[in-house]
Design an enzyme around this catalytic site. Structure first.
Site, PDB file in Angstrom:
ATOM      1  N   LYS A  27      49.050  42.482  26.100  1.00  0.00           N
ATOM      2  CA  LYS A  27      49.685  42.368  27.414  1.00  0.00           C
ATOM      3  C   LYS A  27      51.099  41.773  27.364  1.00  0.00           C
ATOM      4  CE  LYS A  27      46.003  42.231  30.747  1.00  0.00           C
ATOM      5  NZ  LYS A  27      45.442  41.442  31.831  1.00  0.00           N
ATOM      6  N   ASP A  74      47.479  42.981  38.041  1.00  0.00           N
ATOM      7  CA  ASP A  74      46.373  42.015  38.137  1.00  0.00           C
ATOM      8  C   ASP A  74      46.450  41.191  39.420  1.00  0.00           C
ATOM      9  OD1 ASP A  74      45.083  42.700  35.796  1.00  0.00           O
ATOM     10  OD2 ASP A  74      46.251  41.310  34.572  1.00  0.00           O
TER      11      ASP A  74
END
Ligand code: ATR
Length: 281
Positions: A72, A109
């Site tokens: 990420k 997210d």
């Protein structure tokens, strides 16, 4: 426009480990319900291999991918364009190739969390006082969207306070709305929402919470970014301590996937169906 006979658009989730990812199933349901001709696979890509992988994937017709641990952070350096929210989160979870062929990165997210809290659970977020447990990538990813949603303040409590201080420094726009709580320090005021963004549950451990968290008349709601077995220790403890409501992060997983689908396909898929199906096991 593509001829109807052309091969379906290719997407994938990549990371290490990636075998247990629910994303291929979630995106298959989204694609079927939205009438999209696409494939969504999974591939193990190790740390350090992302840039080479996306180049090969793009050359083979790949349109986009979701990235999970440990890629990420690496994703920010591997692409041509990084969104403001991925930049402030220090991590990306959604990549795609734009019409000019540039690889772009975003982080869905936080929006996934906000949609689960407000749309699926119906919890009021604007004006809430928030306690955020953890100061890693998961915690960083949700701070910007929470601030944008109008929370009154966020106190960050982390086992290693220096990491929480670094996170506060990364969000200068928050001003006094973002502060660090050190372990054993009592809360300055009752909180409405506790978010567990630690990875303690992965090893069956329980992160500390501040003394008196559940003893005020204003009992907090508790939300765990983890789901499945990994989240059970904390959610059980929060229930036993007297939380007003407790939720795992399965809805966040589905909603962050929906936001990625929207970035790729320009359509917001029906999330209720797949969430209900995953909950039913
Ligand atoms: P992620 O990207 O999932 O956030 P991370 O960056 O490794 O992963 O961060 C993990 C977070 O969980 C950190 O806040 C970590 O605390 P430290 O900064 O002190 O390491 C927290 N964490 C992990 N195990 C924990 C435990 N057993 N108790 C409390 N906090 C824990």
């Amino acid at each position: 426009m593509k001829p109807a006979s052309a091969s379906p658009d290719r997407y994938a989730v990549i990371g290490d480990p990636v075998e247990h990812s629910l994303s291929p199933h979630i995106h298959a349901v989204f694609a079927a319900s939205a009438g999209q001709r696409m494939t969504y696979g999974r591939e193990r890509v190790r740390a350090g291999e992302l840039a080479a992988w996306i180049e090969a994937f793009g050359a083979g017709g790949g349109r986009g991918c979701n990235v999970t641990l440990p890629l990420k952070e690496e994703a920010l350096a591997a692409v041509d364009r990084v969104s403001a929210r991925a930049r402030s989160a220090g991590a990306a979870n959604t990549l795609w190739r734009d019409v000019a062929g540039h690889w772009c990165a975003d982080n869905t997210d936080g929006i996934g969390l906000l949609r689960d809290l407000t749309v699926n659970l119906g919890w009021r977020i604007a004006g809430s006082r928030v306690l955020l447990l953890g100061a890693g990538g998961a915690a960083r990813g949700v701070i910007g969207p929470l601030l944008d949603a109008g929370v009154a303040n966020i106190d960050i409590l982390n086992r290693t306070p220096a990491r929480a201080q670094a996170v506060v420094r990364a969000f200068p726009r928050a001003g006094s709305r973002l502060a660090v709580l050190v372990p054993d320090q009592s809360l300055p005021a009752p909180v409405d929402l506790v978010l567990n963004a630690t990875s303690a549950g992965l090893s069956g451990a329980l992160p500390e919470w501040p003394p008196g968290l559940f003893s005020s008349d204003r009992r907090p709601r508790c939300y765990d970014l983890l789901y499945g077995q990994k989240g059970e220790v904390w959610q059980t403890a929060a229930r036993a301590a007297g939380a007003l409501a407790v939720s795992d992060g399965l809805g966040m997983l589905v909603e962050q996937a929906a936001a990625a689908f929207w970035l790729w396909r320009g359509l917001w898929p029906d999330t209720a169906r797949v969430l209900a199906e995953l909950r039913a096991g």
